[in-house]
Design a protein around this motif. Structure first.
Motif, PDB file in Angstrom:
ATOM      1  N   PRO A 274       1.023 -17.569 -10.089  1.00 23.80           N
ATOM      2  CA  PRO A 274       0.973 -16.319  -9.326  1.00 23.80           C
ATOM      3  C   PRO A 274      -0.059 -15.346  -9.901  1.00 23.80           C
ATOM      4  CG  PRO A 274       3.236 -16.902  -9.822  1.00 23.80           C
ATOM      5  CD  PRO A 274       2.365 -17.825 -10.610  1.00 23.80           C
ATOM      6  N   SER A 275      -0.802 -14.724  -9.005  1.00 26.30           N
ATOM      7  CA  SER A 275      -1.806 -13.728  -9.374  1.00 26.30           C
ATOM      8  C   SER A 275      -1.545 -12.452  -8.592  1.00 26.30           C
ATOM      9  CB  SER A 275      -3.211 -14.226  -9.035  1.00 26.30           C
ATOM     10  OG  SER A 275      -3.494 -15.414  -9.723  1.00 26.30           O
ATOM     11  N   ALA A 276      -1.962 -11.323  -9.156  1.00 25.94           N
ATOM     12  CA  ALA A 276      -1.764 -10.038  -8.502  1.00 25.94           C
ATOM     13  C   ALA A 276      -2.558  -9.996  -7.199  1.00 25.94           C
ATOM     14  CB  ALA A 276      -2.188  -8.906  -9.419  1.00 25.94           C
ATOM     15  N   THR A 277      -1.858  -9.735  -6.110  1.00 28.88           N
ATOM     16  CA  THR A 277      -2.518  -9.661  -4.807  1.00 28.88           C
ATOM     17  C   THR A 277      -2.320  -8.306  -4.135  1.00 28.88           C
ATOM     18  OG1 THR A 277      -0.591 -10.578  -3.685  1.00 28.88           O
ATOM     19  CG2 THR A 277      -2.292 -12.138  -4.391  1.00 28.88           C
ATOM     20  N   TYR A 278      -1.326  -7.539  -4.590  1.00 35.52           N
ATOM     21  CA  TYR A 278      -1.033  -6.261  -3.954  1.00 35.52           C
ATOM     22  C   TYR A 278      -0.465  -5.304  -4.992  1.00 35.52           C
ATOM     23  CZ  TYR A 278       0.679  -2.872  -0.556  1.00 35.52           C
ATOM     24  OH  TYR A 278       0.891  -1.728   0.163  1.00 35.52           O
ATOM     25  N   VAL A 279      -0.816  -4.027  -4.853  1.00 33.64           N
ATOM     26  CA  VAL A 279      -0.378  -2.997  -5.788  1.00 33.64           C
ATOM     27  C   VAL A 279       0.148  -1.810  -4.994  1.00 33.64           C
ATOM     28  CG1 VAL A 279      -1.155  -1.383  -7.571  1.00 33.64           C
ATOM     29  CG2 VAL A 279      -2.073  -3.693  -7.512  1.00 33.64           C
ATOM     30  N   ASP A 280       1.249  -1.234  -5.463  1.00 34.98           N
ATOM     31  CA  ASP A 280       1.801  -0.032  -4.860  1.00 34.98           C
ATOM     32  C   ASP A 280       2.085   0.949  -5.989  1.00 34.98           C
ATOM     33  OD1 ASP A 280       2.589   1.555  -2.784  1.00 34.98           O
ATOM     34  OD2 ASP A 280       4.537   0.604  -2.513  1.00 34.98           O
ATOM     35  N   ALA A 281       1.887   2.248  -5.736  1.00 37.21           N
ATOM     36  CA  ALA A 281       2.092   3.247  -6.784  1.00 37.21           C
ATOM     37  C   ALA A 281       2.806   4.468  -6.206  1.00 37.21           C
ATOM     38  CB  ALA A 281       0.751   3.653  -7.383  1.00 37.21           C
ATOM     39  N   ARG A 282       3.646   5.082  -7.049  1.00 37.39           N
ATOM     40  CA  ARG A 282       4.358   6.294  -6.650  1.00 37.39           C
ATOM     41  C   ARG A 282       4.587   7.156  -7.879  1.00 37.39           C
ATOM     42  NH1 ARG A 282       7.525   1.977  -6.639  1.00 37.39           N
ATOM     43  NH2 ARG A 282       9.494   1.982  -7.765  1.00 37.39           N
ATOM     44  N   ARG A 283       4.850   8.426  -7.625  1.00 37.58           N
ATOM     45  CA  ARG A 283       5.127   9.350  -8.721  1.00 37.58           C
ATOM     46  C   ARG A 283       6.467   8.999  -9.339  1.00 37.58           C
ATOM     47  NH1 ARG A 283       3.155  14.943  -6.288  1.00 37.58           N
ATOM     48  NH2 ARG A 283       5.123  14.757  -5.189  1.00 37.58           N
ATOM     49  N   ALA A 284       6.541   9.105 -10.643  1.00 37.06           N
ATOM     50  CA  ALA A 284       7.785   8.794 -11.347  1.00 37.06           C
ATOM     51  C   ALA A 284       8.849   9.854 -11.061  1.00 37.06           C
ATOM     52  CB  ALA A 284       7.533   8.683 -12.844  1.00 37.06           C
ATOM     53  N   SER A 285       8.430  11.084 -10.822  1.00 36.93           N
ATOM     54  CA  SER A 285       9.400  12.171 -10.669  1.00 36.93           C
ATOM     55  C   SER A 285      10.131  12.154  -9.329  1.00 36.93           C
ATOM     56  CB  SER A 285       8.702  13.519 -10.854  1.00 36.93           C
ATOM     57  OG  SER A 285       7.669  13.660  -9.884  1.00 36.93           O
ATOM     58  N   ASP A 286       9.396  11.948  -8.231  1.00 38.34           N
ATOM     59  CA  ASP A 286      10.037  12.053  -6.918  1.00 38.34           C
ATOM     60  C   ASP A 286       9.793  10.866  -5.999  1.00 38.34           C
ATOM     61  OD1 ASP A 286       7.406  12.424  -6.255  1.00 38.34           O
ATOM     62  OD2 ASP A 286       7.625  14.508  -5.631  1.00 38.34           O
ATOM     63  N   GLY A 287       9.035   9.877  -6.434  1.00 37.49           N
ATOM     64  CA  GLY A 287       8.840   8.667  -5.641  1.00 37.49           C
ATOM     65  C   GLY A 287       7.802   8.773  -4.541  1.00 37.49           C
ATOM     66  N   LEU A 288       7.084   9.888  -4.437  1.00 31.02           N
ATOM     67  CA  LEU A 288       6.048  10.013  -3.414  1.00 31.02           C
ATOM     68  C   LEU A 288       4.839   9.152  -3.775  1.00 31.02           C
ATOM     69  CD1 LEU A 288       6.150  13.835  -2.619  1.00 31.02           C
ATOM     70  CD2 LEU A 288       7.037  11.950  -1.244  1.00 31.02           C
ATOM     71  N   ASP A 289       4.179   8.620  -2.761  1.00 30.66           N
ATOM     72  CA  ASP A 289       3.004   7.773  -2.980  1.00 30.66           C
ATOM     73  C   ASP A 289       1.913   8.533  -3.723  1.00 30.66           C
ATOM     74  OD1 ASP A 289       4.236   5.701  -1.671  1.00 30.66           O
ATOM     75  OD2 ASP A 289       3.166   5.991   0.219  1.00 30.66           O
ATOM     76  N   VAL A 290       1.239   7.811  -4.618  1.00 31.86           N
ATOM     77  CA  VAL A 290       0.083   8.370  -5.327  1.00 31.86           C
ATOM     78  C   VAL A 290      -1.064   7.386  -5.210  1.00 31.86           C
ATOM     79  CG1 VAL A 290       1.461   9.709  -6.974  1.00 31.86           C
ATOM     80  CG2 VAL A 290       0.777   7.399  -7.561  1.00 31.86           C
ATOM     81  N   ASP A 291      -2.237   7.833  -5.599  1.00 30.46           N
ATOM     82  CA  ASP A 291      -3.427   6.986  -5.577  1.00 30.46           C
ATOM     83  C   ASP A 291      -3.217   5.813  -6.532  1.00 30.46           C
ATOM     84  OD1 ASP A 291      -6.410   6.669  -7.070  1.00 30.46           O
ATOM     85  OD2 ASP A 291      -6.373   6.650  -4.871  1.00 30.46           O
ATOM     86  N   ARG A 292      -3.382   4.616  -6.028  1.00 29.27           N
ATOM     87  CA  ARG A 292      -3.127   3.409  -6.828  1.00 29.27           C
ATOM     88  C   ARG A 292      -4.082   3.307  -8.017  1.00 29.27           C
ATOM     89  NH1 ARG A 292      -2.764   1.529  -1.164  1.00 29.27           N
ATOM     90  NH2 ARG A 292      -0.629   0.887  -0.813  1.00 29.27           N
ATOM     91  N   ALA A 293      -5.361   3.555  -7.769  1.00 26.14           N
ATOM     92  CA  ALA A 293      -6.354   3.442  -8.839  1.00 26.14           C
ATOM     93  C   ALA A 293      -6.092   4.481  -9.928  1.00 26.14           C
ATOM     94  CB  ALA A 293      -7.758   3.595  -8.266  1.00 26.14           C
ATOM     95  N   ALA A 294      -5.684   5.689  -9.553  1.00 31.49           N
ATOM     96  CA  ALA A 294      -5.376   6.719 -10.545  1.00 31.49           C
ATOM     97  C   ALA A 294      -4.168   6.309 -11.381  1.00 31.49           C
ATOM     98  CB  ALA A 294      -5.119   8.050  -9.844  1.00 31.49           C
ATOM     99  N   CYS A 295      -3.198   5.694 -10.762  1.00 29.09           N
ATOM    100  CA  CYS A 295      -2.015   5.231 -11.497  1.00 29.09           C
ATOM    101  C   CYS A 295      -2.395   4.120 -12.474  1.00 29.09           C
ATOM    102  CB  CYS A 295      -0.940   4.759 -10.515  1.00 29.09           C
ATOM    103  SG  CYS A 295       0.626   4.301 -11.301  1.00 29.09           S
ATOM    104  N   VAL A 296      -3.254   3.211 -12.023  1.00 31.34           N
ATOM    105  CA  VAL A 296      -3.719   2.134 -12.920  1.00 31.34           C
ATOM    106  C   VAL A 296      -4.399   2.740 -14.133  1.00 31.34           C
ATOM    107  CG1 VAL A 296      -5.405   0.262 -13.119  1.00 31.34           C
ATOM    108  CG2 VAL A 296      -3.859   0.333 -11.169  1.00 31.34           C
ATOM    109  N   ARG A 297      -5.265   3.732 -13.910  1.00 32.54           N
ATOM    110  CA  ARG A 297      -5.976   4.385 -15.041  1.00 32.54           C
ATOM    111  C   ARG A 297      -4.983   5.078 -15.967  1.00 32.54           C
ATOM    112  NH1 ARG A 297      -9.471   5.642 -10.858  1.00 32.54           N
ATOM    113  NH2 ARG A 297      -8.636   7.774 -10.673  1.00 32.54           N
ATOM    114  N   ALA A 298      -3.967   5.712 -15.403  1.00 30.10           N
ATOM    115  CA  ALA A 298      -2.984   6.440 -16.228  1.00 30.10           C
ATOM    116  C   ALA A 298      -2.117   5.505 -17.060  1.00 30.10           C
ATOM    117  CB  ALA A 298      -2.096   7.295 -15.321  1.00 30.10           C
TER     118      ALA A 298
END
Length: 140
Positions: free
Chosen positions: A113-137
């Motif tokens: 298995p290889s990474a094919t999809y990424v999803d990101a959300r804020r840890a505090s309230d679960g709202l969607d965030v920029d995926r690339a910004a989350c990867v960098r963080a």
């Protein structure tokens, strides 16, 4: 009273027997309550079908998409959650800023298995965030 009797007619009809059509000529007559002879049922062998996953192509995710579980652990540390279903996996990485869910699927039959999809959300309230910004963080 007549209406009541008319309502009971369907119930009485359910209690009647239905005549059985005779079988082919020369076949023995079936007895009521007799079990039919066993029939041979052939099941076609299951052929595993493989469907290649669609791979996400979003700028900023090049360091994640296509990587296996070990490479992702080297990039983000140990996942907080690993969910395995069939030949697919979901890895969850968590930081103060966000939660990153990475979905891994094999790209070929019986492949790793290889990474094919990424999803990101804020840890505090679960709202969607920029995926690339989350990867960098979350990068180590």
């Amino acid at each position: 009273m007549r209406k009541f009797a008319l309502l009971l007619l369907p119930l009485l009809g359910a209690c009647t027997t239905v005549p059985v059509a005779p079988g082919p000529p020369g076949a023995p007559a079936s007895r009521p309550g007799a079990t039919p002879p066993p029939q041979e049922v052939r099941v076609a062998p299951a052929t595993p079908s493989f469907r290649a996953p669609r791979v996400m192509n979003v700028p900023g995710l090049e360091s994640v998409i296509g990587r296996n579980e070990t490479a992702l652990a080297n990039l983000f540390g140990a996942p907080r959650l690993t969910v395995k279903e069939g030949d697919a996996k979901k890895l969850q990485f968590v930081g103060e800023a966000c939660v990153l869910d990475v979905y891994l699927y094999p790209l070929e039959p019986r492949g790793e298995p290889s990474a094919t999809y990424v999803d990101a959300r804020r840890a505090s309230d679960g709202l969607d965030v920029d995926r690339a910004a989350c990867v960098r963080a979350l990068r180590r």
